[in-house]
Design an enzyme around this catalytic site. Sequence first.
Site, PDB file in Angstrom:
ATOM      1  N   TRP A 136      33.468  33.003  37.409  1.00 50.80           N
ATOM      2  CA  TRP A 136      32.528  34.110  37.620  1.00 50.80           C
ATOM      3  C   TRP A 136      32.406  34.867  36.290  1.00 50.80           C
ATOM      4  O   TRP A 136      33.430  35.235  35.704  1.00 50.80           O
ATOM      5  CB  TRP A 136      33.105  35.011  38.716  1.00 50.80           C
ATOM      6  CG  TRP A 136      32.256  36.172  39.096  1.00 50.80           C
ATOM      7  CD1 TRP A 136      30.910  36.169  39.335  1.00 50.80           C
ATOM      8  CD2 TRP A 136      32.710  37.513  39.322  1.00 50.80           C
ATOM      9  NE1 TRP A 136      30.499  37.426  39.695  1.00 50.80           N
ATOM     10  CE2 TRP A 136      31.578  38.262  39.690  1.00 50.80           C
ATOM     11  CE3 TRP A 136      33.943  38.150  39.260  1.00 50.80           C
ATOM     12  CZ2 TRP A 136      31.650  39.616  39.989  1.00 50.80           C
ATOM     13  CZ3 TRP A 136      34.020  39.486  39.557  1.00 50.80           C
ATOM     14  CH2 TRP A 136      32.891  40.223  39.920  1.00 50.80           C
ATOM     15  N   ASP A 217      41.994  35.856  43.221  1.00 52.49           N
ATOM     16  CA  ASP A 217      40.739  36.514  43.551  1.00 52.49           C
ATOM     17  C   ASP A 217      40.211  35.877  44.840  1.00 52.49           C
ATOM     18  O   ASP A 217      39.753  34.732  44.830  1.00 52.49           O
ATOM     19  CB  ASP A 217      39.753  36.315  42.385  1.00 52.49           C
ATOM     20  CG  ASP A 217      38.417  36.987  42.632  1.00 52.49           C
ATOM     21  OD1 ASP A 217      38.243  37.618  43.695  1.00 52.49           O
ATOM     22  OD2 ASP A 217      37.531  36.871  41.759  1.00 52.49           O
ATOM     23  N   ALA A 219      37.507  36.259  47.378  1.00 56.16           N
ATOM     24  CA  ALA A 219      36.242  36.969  47.608  1.00 56.16           C
ATOM     25  C   ALA A 219      35.392  36.324  48.696  1.00 56.16           C
ATOM     26  O   ALA A 219      34.325  36.839  49.035  1.00 56.16           O
ATOM     27  CB  ALA A 219      35.436  37.044  46.307  1.00 56.16           C
ATOM     28  N   LYS A 252      31.319  39.662  50.997  1.00 57.39           N
ATOM     29  CA  LYS A 252      30.627  38.443  51.436  1.00 57.39           C
ATOM     30  C   LYS A 252      30.925  38.150  52.898  1.00 57.39           C
ATOM     31  O   LYS A 252      30.023  37.916  53.689  1.00 57.39           O
ATOM     32  CB  LYS A 252      31.031  37.226  50.603  1.00 57.39           C
ATOM     33  CG  LYS A 252      31.138  37.462  49.120  1.00 57.39           C
ATOM     34  CD  LYS A 252      29.797  37.805  48.516  1.00 57.39           C
ATOM     35  CE  LYS A 252      29.949  38.595  47.240  1.00 57.39           C
ATOM     36  NZ  LYS A 252      30.342  37.893  46.086  1.00 57.39           N
TER      37      LYS A 252
END
Length: 393
Positions: A136, A217, A219, A252
Site C-alpha cells: 500500500w 496491518d 485492514a 472496509k
Amino acid sequence: MLMQESVADREIFSRLAIQPPDALLGLIGLYRADRRPGKIDLGVGVFRDDAGRTPVMRAVKAGEAKLLRDQESKSYLGAEGDIRFVELLAEVAFGAGADRPVGIQTPGGTGALRLGAELIARSRPDATVWIGTPTWPNHAPIFREAGMMTRTHRFYDVASAAIDFDGMIEDLREAKAGDVLLLHGCCHNPTGADLNSAQWQEIGLLCARRALVPFIDLAYQGLGDALEADAAGMRGLLDMLPEALVAYSCDKNFGLYRERVGALWVQSGAAELVRSNMLALARSLWSMPPDHGAAVTRLVLEDDALRADWVSELDAMRARINELRSVLAASHPRLAAIGDQRGMFALLPLTPEAVDALRRDHGIYMAGNGRINIAGLTLETVPAFVAALASYL
Ligand code: PMP
C-alpha cells in the site's frame, strides 16, 4: 532584489516543495469526465456491489439509528476512545477468550499504523521498518513521517504472479535485532497474495530467532476467506512471539471508510509502559479519535441480531469478490493466479503504457501499477474487460 529574496526567505512555508497529488484521486476525476457508457472503474479501493454502489451496510444503518435514538451525550471520551468498542473488536480480531494485547481506538487503520510508528520511534528510533514490495503506497510515508528508517524486501513477483518467499527471507537476512517487519494480515494490497500457514510459521520462527518485531496491518478481515480464517496467520504469530503490533481497520469490513474506525494493539511484556505511552502519543496526535463509527461498530457487535446480520452481509460481499475471482481466473491463463488470491485487489502484469492504453482506448480505469479493484467488475462486465485486457497480457 536583495530585499525580495529576504522577504521570500522569511515566509514560513517558502522552503516546502510541491508534493505529487494522490494518483487515485486524479483517476476519479478522469473517470467522471469520461462520457463513454461502457467505462469501468477499477481504481479506488472501496467495495462495490453488483450495481456499482458502496452501500452503508444494513447492520451499520440499524446501529446508526439506535445511536441517534439513544445517545445522551457527546461529551469527551478519552484518548483511548470507546473502550467497549476496543474490547468487542478484540474478540473479532484475536478470538473469544484469547489473551488480549493492550489496545486503544484510533482514527482508522492509518491512525493505528501512525500511532504504532510513533510508539516504536519513541522507544527505538534506530530500528528499521522492513516493508515488502509492492505494498500500500501509504505504508512507507507513515513510518518515515514518524522519523523511522524504512527498507524494502522482495514480496511478490509480478511475472510469476506469486509470493517470492525465498527472496523475502534472503532480503531479511540484513535485518537486525529490534527491527520491525510490516506484514499484511490478509487480503494483501495491492497483490491479493497472502502468506500460507507454513509461511506464517516460518516468519514466526525467523522473528523469534532474529528478535524482529512484526507489525501486522489487518485492514480487510472477513473479505478473504472468513472472519476467523483471515486472522489465523496473525493469531499464530502472536502466539509465537513476545512482542508484536496490530493495526486494525474497520473501514472496509464495516463499510465505514470516511468515519475512520480502527484500533492499535500492542503485545508486550511491558504492557503498562506501552499503554501509558500510547495514550500520551494519541493525546498529541488527535487527542481522542472520532466517535461515531466506533460507537456504531460497538452497537453492532454487542447486539446478537445486528452482529449476525453484519456477518451475513460481509459473507455476501466476500462471496461476490470470490466469484468474480473465479470467473477472471478461468477467463485467461495469465489471470489464473487471481482465483487463489484474496481480497479486493489484484496486480495485473501490465506496463504503465498498457494501463494508459486501456483507459484511453477502452475506458478501463485502474491504478498506474496495474492494480485493479475486483469489486469494480460485475459478471456482465468481465467479458469486455478480459477482451480489452487480453492484447496486453
Ligand atoms: N492498510 C491497508 C493495507 C490499506 O489498504 C488501507 C486502506 N486503503 C489501510 C491500511 C488504511 O485503512 P483506513 O482507511 O482505515 O485508514
